[in-house]
Design an enzyme around this catalytic site. Sequence first.
Site, mmCIF file in Angstrom:
data_model
loop_
_atom_site.group_PDB
_atom_site.id
_atom_site.type_symbol
_atom_site.label_atom_id
_atom_site.label_comp_id
_atom_site.label_asym_id
_atom_site.label_seq_id
_atom_site.Cartn_x
_atom_site.Cartn_y
_atom_site.Cartn_z
ATOM 1 N N SER A 28 50.854 25.325 -9.922
ATOM 2 C CA SER A 28 49.903 26.406 -10.214
ATOM 3 C C SER A 28 50.586 27.682 -10.657
ATOM 4 O O SER A 28 49.924 28.715 -10.788
ATOM 5 C CB SER A 28 49.041 26.686 -8.974
ATOM 6 O OG SER A 28 48.250 25.583 -8.644
ATOM 7 N N ILE A 46 43.933 20.549 -11.858
ATOM 8 C CA ILE A 46 43.256 20.765 -10.575
ATOM 9 C C ILE A 46 42.962 22.257 -10.557
ATOM 10 O O ILE A 46 43.778 23.074 -10.121
ATOM 11 C CB ILE A 46 44.126 20.322 -9.385
ATOM 12 C CG1 ILE A 46 44.532 18.853 -9.551
ATOM 13 C CG2 ILE A 46 43.391 20.521 -8.065
ATOM 14 C CD1 ILE A 46 45.475 18.335 -8.471
ATOM 15 N N LYS A 97 51.212 19.191 -8.253
ATOM 16 C CA LYS A 97 50.309 20.196 -8.806
ATOM 17 C C LYS A 97 51.114 21.479 -8.892
ATOM 18 O O LYS A 97 51.592 21.995 -7.874
ATOM 19 C CB LYS A 97 49.084 20.413 -7.919
ATOM 20 C CG LYS A 97 48.187 21.544 -8.443
ATOM 21 C CD LYS A 97 47.080 21.932 -7.481
ATOM 22 C CE LYS A 97 46.289 23.115 -8.043
ATOM 23 N NZ LYS A 97 45.266 23.632 -7.099
ATOM 24 N N GLY A 151 47.538 23.795 -12.074
ATOM 25 C CA GLY A 151 46.501 24.520 -11.366
ATOM 26 C C GLY A 151 46.256 25.877 -11.979
ATOM 27 O O GLY A 151 45.607 26.732 -11.364
ATOM 28 N N ASN A 201 41.820 27.062 -2.848
ATOM 29 C CA ASN A 201 40.472 27.592 -2.984
ATOM 30 C C ASN A 201 39.499 26.979 -1.992
ATOM 31 O O ASN A 201 38.350 27.393 -1.920
ATOM 32 C CB ASN A 201 39.983 27.400 -4.416
ATOM 33 C CG ASN A 201 40.641 28.382 -5.365
ATOM 34 O OD1 ASN A 201 40.224 29.521 -5.477
ATOM 35 N ND2 ASN A 201 41.712 27.953 -6.028
#
Length: 283
Positions: free
Chosen positions: A154, A193, A152, A176, A41
């Site tokens: 996602s 996150i 992380k 994520g 992002n």
Amino acid sequence: MILPPIPTPFDRQGRLDTAAFRELAEALEPLVDGLLIYGSNGEGVHLTPEERARGLRALSPRKPFLVGLMEESLPQAERALQEAKEAGALAVLATPPRYYHGSLGEGLLAYYRALAEKIPLFLYHVPQNTKVDLPLAAVEALAQHPQVLGIKDSGGDMARLAFYQAHLRDFRVYTGHAPTFLAALALGAEGGILAAANLAPRAYRALLEAFRAGRLEEAQALQKRLFPLGDLLARGGVPLLKQALRHLGLPAGYPRPPYPGESPLWREFLPVLENLRELGGTP
């Protein structure tokens, strides 16, 4: 821990706005536990090496921060690694090489191990963007490296998080995927996150604290309340996130061309955002 992947502001012509970048980071940092700079992002893949360096120099985080790394080869990564180290990053967050992923083979392990020799590292599994999976066997092998701190993930696949919990000791897992945040915590995730934490940092911290304190009904109620935010934002991506932050008066700028400055999901998203705003959940 809650760490938002902060957007990188560009003006309408696509120029990096370092003053806005600094202002945005300073507005969000007091509300969270740290920051991710140049994550998905943060449009890290849209920056030139010179812009990456200039953006990092503009920031001075006081809390722990990660720097995203989305390169395709070790020579490409060298400069970014050095700059992250000089900036004082806790670690880099690195996606796997993807363009020739089918030919990578054992090079995947070699790539991550070479990065980890330079700086502490979090693996980054985000198949919706990279279009490749980070194999569980590779994660298990890399978790043995003392400089590979965690991952992380996602993808929103709870079976993967269950694998990490069952097989990997002293391995830090962050999700994520905001729509399944509470489920990830139940499967051992340390925190999130989350792009949605740019918009509702207090609410996500409250959810995490309620879970840790054993107040499960409170955590479930917060997850239910936050689900529309995370679900829509996962579909709307960077254009929707930046549009929402601009609506809240924060200097997120615009996506870099050719990506649109406004999201087709905005009309659906606005009531969700305003509801959180009325409840004091936004910055």
